[in-house]
Design an enzyme around this catalytic site. Structure first.
Site, mmCIF file in Angstrom:
data_model
loop_
_atom_site.group_PDB
_atom_site.id
_atom_site.type_symbol
_atom_site.label_atom_id
_atom_site.label_comp_id
_atom_site.label_asym_id
_atom_site.label_seq_id
_atom_site.Cartn_x
_atom_site.Cartn_y
_atom_site.Cartn_z
ATOM 1 N N THR A 1 -12.548 4.342 5.886
ATOM 2 C CA THR A 1 -13.058 4.508 7.246
ATOM 3 C C THR A 1 -13.813 5.821 7.374
ATOM 4 O O THR A 1 -13.305 6.875 7.002
ATOM 5 C CB THR A 1 -11.891 4.487 8.266
ATOM 6 O OG1 THR A 1 -11.261 3.213 8.217
ATOM 7 C CG2 THR A 1 -12.389 4.752 9.677
ATOM 8 N N ASP B 1 0.844 -1.195 0.000
ATOM 9 C CA ASP B 1 0.000 0.000 0.000
ATOM 10 C C ASP B 1 0.882 1.249 0.000
ATOM 11 O O ASP B 1 1.740 1.410 0.870
ATOM 12 C CB ASP B 1 -0.898 -0.036 1.250
ATOM 13 C CG ASP B 1 -2.027 0.962 1.198
ATOM 14 O OD1 ASP B 1 -2.360 1.440 0.103
ATOM 15 O OD2 ASP B 1 -2.602 1.253 2.269
ATOM 16 N N GLU C 1 -1.756 6.022 -8.337
ATOM 17 C CA GLU C 1 -2.606 7.097 -7.803
ATOM 18 C C GLU C 1 -2.474 8.344 -8.657
ATOM 19 O O GLU C 1 -1.376 8.683 -9.125
ATOM 20 C CB GLU C 1 -2.219 7.423 -6.351
ATOM 21 C CG GLU C 1 -3.080 8.508 -5.718
ATOM 22 C CD GLU C 1 -2.808 8.700 -4.231
ATOM 23 O OE1 GLU C 1 -2.776 9.859 -3.786
ATOM 24 O OE2 GLU C 1 -2.618 7.694 -3.522
#
Length: 279
Positions: free
Chosen positions: A206, A80, A132
């Site tokens: 989240t 990640d 990204e």
């Protein structure tokens, strides 16, 4: 990961990307995903890798857990926010099955150049690559708080110039805990999905309300990253255990007191993302 995400995009559900921080978290997540018959992506940040001893330690640990726990669901082990080609190479060489190269801090052409370098190396090892565009804010392992929204034309350009498995466009989500209501750009999300025809990734899962998660999936999101919510659930459970059991010093009992809390979060997320019974 590529196969998982393509199936999810076609089926209009999302794969949970759940960050691991130690052996216990990996074990709990694998067990619950197996119970729910859900594919899973185990995410490892650079910081978590250092904490756990390195990429080879993690790859061997996850391989051993899959074998000893008789895990039969599809599992991807994913780097990640890899910060460089060298970091991604280390993870790939250690046995990670997918990596994220995050070169979003650079200008687009440099981002494409670095991403291509990773993709070319990864393709020879049958490893999937995520990139990204824009910049996702927050406080994950020192990530900048600034959010730079992705432009559709930039997303199309990087996809056309590389052989990516999936793309993480910055569209309003942040790592960590949100201050106020998450403001996601669903219109651009859908446009990027339609024009790139790639599975999209939503970082900072989240704290995003359930209805917005479902809308994001309908707009092309096929992978949703969750870390902070697991950390908070585990922390609260362990804190309560320590308060009630001041004489307990066995680390297995202390760490293990967060097992049910983590598994509950995983179970609820799988149901929300619709990945149950998709293995």
């Amino acid at each position: 990961m590529k196969e998982m995400l393509n199936k999810a995009m076609e089926g209009k559900y999302a794969i949970p990307h759940l960050n691991i921080n130690n052996l216990e978290w990996a074990k709990y997540i694998l067990e619950e995903c197996q119970n729910q018959n859900s594919p899973v992506i185990l995410g490892v940040s650079e910081g978590a890798s250092k904490y756990m001893g390195g990429y080879k330690v993690i790859a061997n640990m996850v391989k051993g857990l899959i074998e000893d726990l008789n895990i039969t669901i599809p599992v991807a082990l994913h780097l990640d926010h890899g910060s460089s080609f060298e970091v991604c190479k280390k993870a790939i060489d250690a046995g990670f099955t997918s990596v994220m190269i995050d070169a979003s801090k650079y200008e687009l052409d440099e981002n494409i150049k670095i991403t291509n370098e990773v993709v070319l190396y990864a393709n020879n090892k049958n490893v999937s690559v995520e990139a990204e565009i824009g910049h996702i804010g927050g406080n994950e392992d020192g990530v900048s708080n600034e959010i730079l929204h992705a432009k559709c034309e930039d997303c199309v350009k990087i996809v056309n110039a590389t052989n990516l498995c999936c793309l993480a466009p910055a569209l309003g989500s942040v790592h960590g805990i949100y201050k106020g209501e998450p403001n996601l750009n669903f219109e651009r999300m859908k446009e990027i999905s339609e024009k790139t025809k790639l599975p999209l990734v939503l970082h900072g899962g989240t704290g995003i309300p359930d209805d917005k998660i479902k809308k994001a999936i309908s707009c092309g999101i096929a992978k949703i990253n969750i870390n902070t919510e697991l950390q908070i659930a585990w922390h609260n459970s362990v804190k309560d255990f320590v308060k009630s059991n001041e004489g307990s010093y066995d680390p297995r009992k202390v760490i293990g007191s967060g097992e049910n809390a983590i598994k509950e979060v995983v179970r609820n997320k799988i149901a929300l993302l619709g990945s149950n019974n998709k293995a």
